[in-house]
Write a protein that holds these residues in place. Sequence first.
Motif, PDB file in Angstrom:
ATOM      1  N   UNK A  58       0.835  -1.206   0.000  1.00 38.69           N
ATOM      2  CA  UNK A  58       0.000   0.000   0.000  1.00 38.69           C
ATOM      3  C   UNK A  58       0.867   1.252   0.000  1.00 38.69           C
ATOM      4  N   UNK A  59       1.938   1.211   0.804  1.00 41.23           N
ATOM      5  CA  UNK A  59       2.848   2.363   0.843  1.00 41.23           C
ATOM      6  C   UNK A  59       3.447   2.643  -0.532  1.00 41.23           C
ATOM      7  N   UNK A  60       3.909   1.582  -1.214  1.00 40.88           N
ATOM      8  CA  UNK A  60       4.542   1.803  -2.512  1.00 40.88           C
ATOM      9  C   UNK A  60       3.545   2.276  -3.565  1.00 40.88           C
ATOM     10  N   UNK A  61       2.313   1.747  -3.503  1.00 39.33           N
ATOM     11  CA  UNK A  61       1.292   2.222  -4.441  1.00 39.33           C
ATOM     12  C   UNK A  61       1.022   3.704  -4.220  1.00 39.33           C
ATOM     13  N   UNK A  62       0.966   4.106  -2.948  1.00 37.73           N
ATOM     14  CA  UNK A  62       0.727   5.516  -2.629  1.00 37.73           C
ATOM     15  C   UNK A  62       1.864   6.396  -3.142  1.00 37.73           C
ATOM     16  N   UNK A  63       3.106   5.948  -2.930  1.00 38.12           N
ATOM     17  CA  UNK A  63       4.267   6.719  -3.405  1.00 38.12           C
ATOM     18  C   UNK A  63       4.241   6.856  -4.926  1.00 38.12           C
ATOM     19  N   UNK A  64       3.909   5.750  -5.603  1.00 39.98           N
ATOM     20  CA  UNK A  64       3.870   5.801  -7.060  1.00 39.98           C
ATOM     21  C   UNK A  64       2.851   6.790  -7.571  1.00 39.98           C
ATOM     22  N   UNK A  65       1.668   6.819  -6.945  1.00 37.98           N
ATOM     23  CA  UNK A  65       0.642   7.726  -7.454  1.00 37.98           C
ATOM     24  C   UNK A  65       0.946   9.171  -7.099  1.00 37.98           C
ATOM     25  N   UNK A  66       1.544   9.416  -5.923  1.00 33.87           N
ATOM     26  CA  UNK A  66       1.952  10.782  -5.601  1.00 33.87           C
ATOM     27  C   UNK A  66       2.980  11.272  -6.617  1.00 33.87           C
ATOM     28  N   UNK A  67       3.915  10.393  -6.989  1.00 35.44           N
ATOM     29  CA  UNK A  67       4.888  10.758  -8.011  1.00 35.44           C
ATOM     30  C   UNK A  67       4.226  11.037  -9.346  1.00 35.44           C
ATOM     31  N   UNK A  68       3.227  10.220  -9.695  1.00 32.01           N
ATOM     32  CA  UNK A  68       2.531  10.428 -10.980  1.00 32.01           C
ATOM     33  C   UNK A  68       1.835  11.780 -10.992  1.00 32.01           C
ATOM     34  N   UNK A  69       1.302  12.198  -9.849  1.00 31.69           N
ATOM     35  CA  UNK A  69       0.551  13.456  -9.833  1.00 31.69           C
ATOM     36  C   UNK A  69       1.447  14.663  -9.673  1.00 31.69           C
ATOM     37  N   UNK A  70       2.574  14.546  -8.959  1.00 28.11           N
ATOM     38  CA  UNK A  70       3.308  15.728  -8.541  1.00 28.11           C
ATOM     39  C   UNK A  70       4.542  16.011  -9.386  1.00 28.11           C
ATOM     40  N   UNK A  71       5.125  15.025 -10.056  1.00 25.51           N
ATOM     41  CA  UNK A  71       6.386  15.274 -10.764  1.00 25.51           C
ATOM     42  C   UNK A  71       6.119  16.084 -12.032  1.00 25.51           C
ATOM     43  N   UNK A  72       7.119  16.829 -12.524  1.00 25.67           N
ATOM     44  CA  UNK A  72       6.848  17.856 -13.526  1.00 25.67           C
ATOM     45  C   UNK A  72       6.784  17.394 -14.969  1.00 25.67           C
ATOM     46  N   UNK A  73       7.250  16.179 -15.296  1.00 26.91           N
ATOM     47  CA  UNK A  73       7.559  15.845 -16.676  1.00 26.91           C
ATOM     48  C   UNK A  73       7.126  14.413 -16.936  1.00 26.91           C
ATOM     49  N   UNK A  74       6.875  14.069 -18.183  1.00 21.46           N
ATOM     50  CA  UNK A  74       6.424  12.697 -18.451  1.00 21.46           C
ATOM     51  C   UNK A  74       7.517  11.692 -18.117  1.00 21.46           C
ATOM     52  N   UNK A  75       8.778  12.068 -18.336  1.00 26.94           N
ATOM     53  CA  UNK A  75       9.878  11.147 -18.021  1.00 26.94           C
ATOM     54  C   UNK A  75       9.992  10.938 -16.518  1.00 26.94           C
ATOM     55  N   UNK A  76       9.853  12.020 -15.746  1.00 28.25           N
ATOM     56  CA  UNK A  76       9.947  11.894 -14.293  1.00 28.25           C
ATOM     57  C   UNK A  76       8.768  11.106 -13.733  1.00 28.25           C
ATOM     58  N   UNK A  77       7.588  11.330 -14.329  1.00 31.60           N
ATOM     59  CA  UNK A  77       6.409  10.599 -13.843  1.00 31.60           C
ATOM     60  C   UNK A  77       6.553   9.101 -14.088  1.00 31.60           C
ATOM     61  N   UNK A  78       7.105   8.776 -15.260  1.00 33.97           N
ATOM     62  CA  UNK A  78       7.328   7.376 -15.597  1.00 33.97           C
ATOM     63  C   UNK A  78       8.297   6.731 -14.625  1.00 33.97           C
ATOM     64  N   UNK A  79       9.308   7.505 -14.222  1.00 34.27           N
ATOM     65  CA  UNK A  79      10.282   7.016 -13.250  1.00 34.27           C
ATOM     66  C   UNK A  79       9.591   6.652 -11.947  1.00 34.27           C
ATOM     67  N   UNK A  80       8.595   7.452 -11.536  1.00 26.75           N
ATOM     68  CA  UNK A  80       7.894   7.132 -10.288  1.00 26.75           C
ATOM     69  C   UNK A  80       7.009   5.898 -10.457  1.00 26.75           C
ATOM     70  N   UNK A  81       6.242   5.851 -11.551  1.00 27.26           N
ATOM     71  CA  UNK A  81       5.247   4.783 -11.636  1.00 27.26           C
ATOM     72  C   UNK A  81       5.887   3.439 -11.958  1.00 27.26           C
ATOM     73  N   UNK A  82       6.912   3.432 -12.839  1.00 25.07           N
ATOM     74  CA  UNK A  82       7.408   2.134 -13.278  1.00 25.07           C
ATOM     75  C   UNK A  82       8.170   1.428 -12.169  1.00 25.07           C
ATOM     76  N   UNK A  83       8.676   2.156 -11.186  1.00 20.53           N
ATOM     77  CA  UNK A  83       9.364   1.468 -10.086  1.00 20.53           C
ATOM     78  C   UNK A  83       8.458   1.288  -8.881  1.00 20.53           C
ATOM     79  N   UNK A  84       7.891   2.393  -8.376  1.00 19.40           N
ATOM     80  CA  UNK A  84       7.151   2.295  -7.119  1.00 19.40           C
ATOM     81  C   UNK A  84       5.857   1.505  -7.274  1.00 19.40           C
ATOM     82  N   UNK A  85       5.105   1.768  -8.353  1.00 18.80           N
ATOM     83  CA  UNK A  85       3.825   1.070  -8.514  1.00 18.80           C
ATOM     84  C   UNK A  85       4.053  -0.418  -8.775  1.00 18.80           C
ATOM     85  N   UNK A  86       5.145  -0.744  -9.521  1.00 16.25           N
ATOM     86  CA  UNK A  86       5.447  -2.157  -9.751  1.00 16.25           C
ATOM     87  C   UNK A  86       5.813  -2.865  -8.457  1.00 16.25           C
TER      88      UNK A  86
END
Lengths: 96, 120
Positions: free
Chosen positions: B18-46
């Motif tokens: 649950x913690x990692x899913x939350x971190x991934x989605x916060x990164x998806x919403x808050x990071x500035x760029x499509x590359x940075x957002x991908x970095x959050x989702x592809x690691x934390x959400x996985x």
Amino acid sequence: MASEVPAFLETAVLGGLVLASVVTLLAGYRVIRGPTVPDRVVGLETIGTNVVAIAALFALQTGEGLFVTVSLVLAIIGFISTIAVARFITEGDIIE
Amino acid sequence: MISTVQAVVVTALVVVGSFFLLVGTVGLLRLPNVYNRMHATSKAATLGASSMLLATTVYYGPVGDGLTSLVGIVFLFFTAPTGAHVISRAAQKMGVPFREGADWPGTVPMHDEDARRDDD
């Protein structure tokens, strides 16, 4: 849940389900508002991964092991759709 | 039905996921760029989804449905980096700009005049 599991496990699984669902809804914001097409694709991929987690949690909550297979199928479909959209962006069509 | 140790391990894995899913989605919403957002989702959400599947493995045991969720973990760890790589290549070919100060590897930095002069 299945027969006699501890109460803390039931609470944790329920909390995890609620949190994963809320997080999936929030990811929809990026799908709707995302400034570029890859943003929307990344948002959809995140929704797919979260639904995999929801299916696994649902398998824990109901005690039905079949939902593990559902999560595996959802992961496969998400991967194929991601590849298809990326190829559509770069090449212009998917199957030539 | 399941032992107390198993229940504790499953609970811990669900909380971590649950913690990692939350971190991934916060990164998806808050990071500035499509590359940075991908970095959050592809690691934390996985990692979050893999942790949930590992909890399912502990709950069901290493045969049957537990083995299926182990296969799911392996599949996620293969496909998530592949998908992120393909999407980032597509974004770069579309012309989505990098953030200030970032460059494609192997090219001359656009913002660094010294490095550009050395290259000539």
